[in-house]
Design a protein around this motif. Sequence first.
Motif, PDB file in Angstrom:
ATOM      1  N   ILE A 104       0.677   1.987  -5.645  1.00 50.15           N
ATOM      2  CA  ILE A 104      -0.571   2.689  -5.973  1.00 50.15           C
ATOM      3  C   ILE A 104      -1.772   1.764  -5.787  1.00 50.15           C
ATOM      4  O   ILE A 104      -2.818   2.155  -5.265  1.00 50.15           O
ATOM      5  N   GLY A 105      -1.621   0.512  -6.189  1.00 53.88           N
ATOM      6  CA  GLY A 105      -2.701  -0.451  -6.024  1.00 53.88           C
ATOM      7  C   GLY A 105      -3.068  -0.668  -4.562  1.00 53.88           C
ATOM      8  O   GLY A 105      -4.248  -0.724  -4.199  1.00 53.88           O
TER       9      GLY A 105
ATOM     10  N   LEU B 232       0.797   1.156  12.952  1.00 56.94           N
ATOM     11  CA  LEU B 232       2.000   0.313  13.021  1.00 56.94           C
ATOM     12  C   LEU B 232       2.537   0.008  11.628  1.00 56.94           C
ATOM     13  O   LEU B 232       3.743   0.096  11.384  1.00 56.94           O
ATOM     14  N   SER B 233       1.647  -0.369  10.712  1.00 55.93           N
ATOM     15  CA  SER B 233       2.115  -0.656   9.348  1.00 55.93           C
ATOM     16  C   SER B 233       2.571   0.617   8.645  1.00 55.93           C
ATOM     17  O   SER B 233       3.553   0.604   7.888  1.00 55.93           O
TER      18      SER B 233
ATOM     19  N   GLN C 158     -10.775  -3.270   8.778  1.00 49.29           N
ATOM     20  CA  GLN C 158      -9.564  -3.128   9.591  1.00 49.29           C
ATOM     21  C   GLN C 158      -8.321  -3.636   8.855  1.00 49.29           C
ATOM     22  O   GLN C 158      -7.227  -3.068   8.992  1.00 49.29           O
ATOM     23  N   THR C 159      -8.458  -4.690   8.072  1.00 49.98           N
ATOM     24  CA  THR C 159      -7.329  -5.184   7.275  1.00 49.98           C
ATOM     25  C   THR C 159      -6.998  -4.211   6.147  1.00 49.98           C
ATOM     26  O   THR C 159      -5.829  -4.022   5.798  1.00 49.98           O
ATOM     27  N   THR C 160      -8.023  -3.564   5.596  1.00 44.50           N
ATOM     28  CA  THR C 160      -7.829  -2.600   4.505  1.00 44.50           C
ATOM     29  C   THR C 160      -6.952  -1.436   4.947  1.00 44.50           C
ATOM     30  O   THR C 160      -6.001  -1.057   4.249  1.00 44.50           O
ATOM     31  N   VAL C 161      -7.261  -0.850   6.109  1.00 42.67           N
ATOM     32  CA  VAL C 161      -6.475   0.316   6.547  1.00 42.67           C
ATOM     33  C   VAL C 161      -5.038  -0.083   6.881  1.00 42.67           C
ATOM     34  O   VAL C 161      -4.093   0.694   6.661  1.00 42.67           O
ATOM     35  N   ALA C 162      -4.861  -1.312   7.388  1.00 42.54           N
ATOM     36  CA  ALA C 162      -3.499  -1.792   7.638  1.00 42.54           C
ATOM     37  C   ALA C 162      -2.729  -1.960   6.335  1.00 42.54           C
ATOM     38  O   ALA C 162      -1.546  -1.627   6.242  1.00 42.54           O
ATOM     39  N   LEU C 163      -3.410  -2.471   5.308  1.00 42.29           N
ATOM     40  CA  LEU C 163      -2.770  -2.676   4.003  1.00 42.29           C
ATOM     41  C   LEU C 163      -2.379  -1.350   3.360  1.00 42.29           C
ATOM     42  O   LEU C 163      -1.315  -1.234   2.738  1.00 42.29           O
ATOM     43  N   MET C 164      -3.200  -0.334   3.531  1.00 45.29           N
ATOM     44  CA  MET C 164      -2.867   0.981   2.988  1.00 45.29           C
ATOM     45  C   MET C 164      -1.614   1.541   3.663  1.00 45.29           C
ATOM     46  O   MET C 164      -0.813   2.225   3.028  1.00 45.29           O
ATOM     47  N   GLY C 165      -1.440   1.246   4.951  1.00 45.91           N
ATOM     48  CA  GLY C 165      -0.219   1.660   5.633  1.00 45.91           C
ATOM     49  C   GLY C 165       1.019   1.040   5.013  1.00 45.91           C
ATOM     50  O   GLY C 165       2.040   1.713   4.802  1.00 45.91           O
ATOM     51  N   TRP C 166       0.937  -0.258   4.691  1.00 46.10           N
ATOM     52  CA  TRP C 166       2.060  -0.913   4.010  1.00 46.10           C
ATOM     53  C   TRP C 166       2.306  -0.286   2.641  1.00 46.10           C
ATOM     54  O   TRP C 166       3.462  -0.111   2.230  1.00 46.10           O
ATOM     55  N   GLY C 167       1.224   0.047   1.945  1.00 41.49           N
ATOM     56  CA  GLY C 167       1.359   0.604   0.598  1.00 41.49           C
ATOM     57  C   GLY C 167       2.149   1.889   0.570  1.00 41.49           C
ATOM     58  O   GLY C 167       2.876   2.171  -0.395  1.00 41.49           O
ATOM     59  N   ALA C 168       2.042   2.693   1.647  1.00 48.73           N
ATOM     60  CA  ALA C 168       2.766   3.963   1.693  1.00 48.73           C
ATOM     61  C   ALA C 168       4.277   3.777   1.653  1.00 48.73           C
ATOM     62  O   ALA C 168       5.009   4.671   1.217  1.00 48.73           O
ATOM     63  N   GLY C 169       4.755   2.618   2.077  1.00 49.53           N
ATOM     64  CA  GLY C 169       6.201   2.398   2.091  1.00 49.53           C
ATOM     65  C   GLY C 169       6.676   1.269   1.210  1.00 49.53           C
ATOM     66  O   GLY C 169       7.832   0.832   1.308  1.00 49.53           O
TER      67      GLY C 169
END
Length: 538
Positions: free
Chosen positions: A351-352, A438-439, A377-388
């Motif tokens: 969630i964070g 990708l993330s 750009q790093t933020t949107v990549a990090l949100m992708g990781w958060g989903a999984g």
Amino acid sequence: MVVVVGSQWGSWGYTHPVSLIKSASTVSLWTLMSRITGLVRELLIAATFGASAMTDAFNVAFRIPNLFRRLFAEGAFSQAFVPVLAASKARHGDDATHLLVDRVATLLAWVLLATCVVGVLLAPVLVWAMASGLQKDPRGYDAAVFMTRFMFPYIGFMSMVALSSGVLNTWRRFAVPAATPVLLNIAMIFAAWLLAPWLRERGIEPIYALGVGVIAGGVLQLGVQIPALLRMGMLPHIGIRLAAIRQAWQDPGTRRIGKLMLPALLGVSVAQISLLINTQIASHLPTGSVSWLTYADRLMEFPTAMLGVALGVVLMPQLAGARATGDAARYSSLLDWGLRIVVLLSVPCAIGLLTFAKPLVAVLYHYGAFTETDVQQTTVALMGWGAGLVGIVAIKVLAPGFYASQDIKTPVRIAVVVLIITQLLNIVLVPLFKHAGLSLSIGLGAMINAGWLLIGLIRRGSYRPEPGWGLFLVQVLAGSALLVIYLLWAAQAFAWIDLRSESLKRIGLLSLLMAGAVVLYLGSVWAAGLNLRQFLRR
């Protein structure tokens, strides 16, 4: 000796080894230190070098020895070595197990020597296979080749560290293996802080300082293992004569590890092939994409290592020991305990990353050469990781449920199918979200992988969920709902980008808000009826 006690967790009965929480806490605390120093390392790299063709070159060059390290060291070798080692210790005692360690170390050392020589020679081919898109900037491509050659011996150091860590963890000496990654971070911090400016003053590309830090970190990580093994009387003796190599090859234990490594190698290769494909795709996206993904990956690894890696390290020898003694009830109980910890702690972390990613990236990276565009750009990549994230962490507990039974083929089959699914997701998501696709595809693939592993363990009867899961999930969801509202407010209530000039204020504000998030979540699940003290009961 493992002591098992009974305790009531809310309304359901549960048993677990007294030492598991203590062991997991030890690993987690050192992992926390590793991730804190890792964040300092990444902050320095981001502020010094930003996201450019040269940082892309370093990240590609560093991924190549890391790829082989994950294939042979932390991947296939560890998955095959630790269960066989734990079974040998349980059945045959320390002396026979020490002989097995000597013979495994002998074979591993010679294989690593050959691998490092070949890797140095084939560096241009490896860089092209990993990220051919770097050729759009010849200077960056040449730097990646040079740094790959320089850093490739890192795999040798880290593979021997993996062997040493397997021995120490089997003997329940978790602190030293958990502490060693700190040394790599410290070496790279000093390289970025002191060596990079020194090189720049002399007209030498400063990014090369990071390569020096990587090799120095590898030497330090291996060096710190030696005294710990000496104190245990388990320091391996590496044979240099042909007869010793022949004996090592003919040993039933090493042959068993070799047979287990083949399917394990395939399984780990699947994950690394996915990484290879993703890096290749990212290298053809706008310059900086590889670096944005890397910076996001570092933040994602913080909860992954704190939870998943720590639990996996602690559970693997315990599960292997339970399987070796035929204690099916304890085997299932260990898995249940690990999964409850995963759900309790990884859900709020996910969630964070999904709701509070921008403040995290801004406060940790937005300095020096790291621009506002890099933050976004790093933020949107990090949100992708958060989903999984929940799936990524859960795999670290579920996969050892198979490995401890010396069943590596089942996770491999699942991983192959998930690889195909992940690449199909890339076809859809990358055109829409660029590097963030990708993330996100990896995160969604991890959720599928974790669900598949869980179903497999239940169907074969290895894992029988303890009573009370329904109530437990409701309690976690109740706390998570409040956390979502709080973090969404916190992300929007403050001008995180504009506070760049007031770094101390921004850091203090983030610290207070994160502390408030912890109190809110834990207080909520406690108010919902979850007895948190039982999770920490010795």
